[in-house]
Design an enzyme around this catalytic site. Structure first.
Site, mmCIF file in Angstrom:
data_model
loop_
_atom_site.group_PDB
_atom_site.id
_atom_site.type_symbol
_atom_site.label_atom_id
_atom_site.label_comp_id
_atom_site.label_asym_id
_atom_site.label_seq_id
_atom_site.Cartn_x
_atom_site.Cartn_y
_atom_site.Cartn_z
ATOM 1 N N ASP A 185 -54.975 -2.222 -33.207
ATOM 2 C CA ASP A 185 -53.984 -1.627 -32.307
ATOM 3 C C ASP A 185 -52.653 -1.299 -33.001
ATOM 4 O O ASP A 185 -51.772 -0.693 -32.394
ATOM 5 C CB ASP A 185 -53.679 -2.580 -31.132
ATOM 6 C CG ASP A 185 -54.829 -2.627 -30.135
ATOM 7 O OD1 ASP A 185 -55.667 -1.700 -30.157
ATOM 8 O OD2 ASP A 185 -54.879 -3.580 -29.343
ATOM 9 N N LYS A 225 -48.383 -2.467 -24.777
ATOM 10 C CA LYS A 225 -49.203 -1.327 -24.309
ATOM 11 C C LYS A 225 -50.111 -1.777 -23.168
ATOM 12 O O LYS A 225 -50.419 -2.972 -23.026
ATOM 13 C CB LYS A 225 -50.061 -0.743 -25.443
ATOM 14 C CG LYS A 225 -51.108 -1.699 -26.064
ATOM 15 C CD LYS A 225 -52.466 -1.708 -25.366
ATOM 16 C CE LYS A 225 -53.426 -2.696 -26.012
ATOM 17 N NZ LYS A 225 -54.394 -3.324 -25.147
HETATM 18 P P1 ATP Z 1 -54.711 -7.135 -28.034
HETATM 19 O O1 ATP Z 1 -54.276 -6.485 -26.766
HETATM 20 O O2 ATP Z 1 -54.297 -6.371 -29.293
HETATM 21 O O3 ATP Z 1 -56.120 -7.615 -28.048
HETATM 22 P P2 ATP Z 1 -53.449 -9.517 -27.123
HETATM 23 O O4 ATP Z 1 -52.255 -8.996 -26.386
HETATM 24 O O5 ATP Z 1 -54.633 -9.866 -26.293
HETATM 25 O O6 ATP Z 1 -53.830 -8.463 -28.224
HETATM 26 P P3 ATP Z 1 -51.752 -11.127 -28.783
HETATM 27 O O7 ATP Z 1 -50.624 -11.446 -27.862
HETATM 28 O O8 ATP Z 1 -51.537 -10.093 -29.815
HETATM 29 O O9 ATP Z 1 -53.059 -10.785 -27.943
HETATM 30 O O10 ATP Z 1 -52.204 -12.503 -29.440
HETATM 31 C C1 ATP Z 1 -53.441 -12.643 -30.068
HETATM 32 C C2 ATP Z 1 -53.370 -13.787 -31.094
HETATM 33 O O11 ATP Z 1 -52.502 -13.384 -32.152
HETATM 34 C C3 ATP Z 1 -52.838 -15.093 -30.551
HETATM 35 O O12 ATP Z 1 -53.757 -16.094 -30.911
HETATM 36 C C4 ATP Z 1 -51.517 -15.304 -31.261
HETATM 37 O O13 ATP Z 1 -51.283 -16.662 -31.577
HETATM 38 C C5 ATP Z 1 -51.669 -14.484 -32.549
HETATM 39 N N1 ATP Z 1 -50.400 -13.910 -33.048
HETATM 40 C C6 ATP Z 1 -50.048 -13.776 -34.322
HETATM 41 N N2 ATP Z 1 -48.841 -13.211 -34.436
HETATM 42 C C7 ATP Z 1 -48.392 -12.957 -33.209
HETATM 43 C C8 ATP Z 1 -47.200 -12.392 -32.688
HETATM 44 N N3 ATP Z 1 -46.207 -11.965 -33.467
HETATM 45 N N4 ATP Z 1 -47.116 -12.263 -31.360
HETATM 46 C C9 ATP Z 1 -48.124 -12.662 -30.551
HETATM 47 N N5 ATP Z 1 -49.255 -13.231 -30.989
HETATM 48 C C10 ATP Z 1 -49.408 -13.394 -32.305
#
Ligand code: ATP
Length: 304
Positions: free
Chosen positions: A148, A15
């Protein structure tokens, strides 16, 4: 998984936030938000391999994770694991499940990569094991895994308010070409919110008008979306990570109708009406080494 056919193959879409405003902070430390989220055509591929329990031991079903990205934990910390475990425990599923995740969505980028994997696994486990949960019932479970996750289950375009508990689907939007660039740095979401609080205490925050953006989408007036784009978390991240504004400026100078950081960054996207301009902006970002090529994506909105 060798040559074995998966039980189910799923796409977990990323997203972007078209608008993100912080409207208050609760006593428990959570921030009240108003945001408009949009799924894009960038997705992780998730394969579920289920195996029926042998011998009728009645023991808890085993869940294993295999993930293509070494930055992501391949154990019970993985959000996809948590999603499967949640339903396995509730429905006392004793089969074993291997969850294979091919990550295409950069990690910790503000693109909800973990949340969308969790959402896809909730939906996939529901389908494969015939649990019969409705979308609303999945959403009420998803919120326990992350703010989210409900949006990622709903998909398309939506308004979210409060700490994510208020979620309103908005009609499918006309397509823009979306150029997403993720600078090669990680921004901690917790740090970004704390830094924003410090900035906000000194005043001078210009809040995006999320209500007006929502009204425009509801009236199908999609042409004015670029002028409403705004994310207050940029006040926190841009001074610390100037690459974010460099990427935004590069997109604007190369024909984007609007450009913004998504979530707590560092991902930046530009909305383009013209494919050639988007492709040129892609080349410029790559040519000047602003963002590694494998972290630049020319994509579009994903509507349900
Ligand atoms: P948001 O936009 O919801 O804040 P984000 O895109 O910034 O999320 P993610 O890629 O979801 O961040 O990763 C956040 C943390 O979640 C990381 O530290 C990652 O190691 C952990 N994590 C756990 N499971 C997953 C997964 N399936 N995919 C990605 N990250 C994961």
């Amino acid at each position: 998984m060798g040559n074995r056919e998966p039980s189910l193959e799923l796409r977990a879409y990323a997203k972007i936030n078209l608008g993100l405003d912080i409207t208050g902070k609760r006593e428990d430390g959570y921030h009240d938000l108003k945001t408009i989220m949009q799924q894009i055509d960038l997705y992780d591929t998730i394969r579920l391999y289920a195996e029926a329990e042998s011998g009728g031991s009645g023991e808890k079903g085993q869940i294993l994770i295999s993930c293509s990205d070494s930055l992501v934990p391949s154990d019970e910390r993985n959000l996809a694991y948590k999603a499967a475990r949640f339903l396995f425990d509730e429905f006392e599923i004793t089969d074993s499940l291997l969850i294979e995740i091919d990550k295409a969505i950069p990690v910790s980028a503000g693109l909800a990569g973990g949340s969308t994997d969790a959402a896809a696994v909730l939906m996939g486990v529901n389908d494969h094991f015939g649990l019969g949960l409705s979308r609303e019932e999945l959403i009420s479970r998803g919120v326990k895994l992350g703010a989210d996750v409900p949006f990622c289950i709903m998909g398309g375009t939506a308004y979210a308010g409060g700490v994510g508990e208020e979620l309103v689907p908005l009609g499918a939007m006309d397509d823009y070409i979306v150029l997403v660039a993720v600078p090669d740095t990680r921004v901690s979401t917790k740090w970004a919110y704390n830094a924003y609080d410090e900035m906000a205490a000194n005043g001078n925050i210009r809040h995006p008008d999320i209500d007006q953006m929502r009204a425009a989408i509801e009236m199908e007036d999609f042409g004015c979306i670029p002028e409403f784009l705004g994310n207050v978390l940029e006040y926190a991240t841009i001074p610390e990570y100037p690459i974010i504004s460099k990427v935004k400026n590069t997109m604007m100078q190369n024909g984007a109708a609007g450009a913004l950081m998504s979530g707590s960054g560092p991902s930046v996207y530009g909305l383009f009406m013209d494919e050639d301009k988007a492709a040129k902006a892609y080349d410029v970002l790559d040519m000047f080494d602003l963002v590694p090529e494998e972290r630049i994506f020319l994509t579009g909105f994903h509507n349900q």
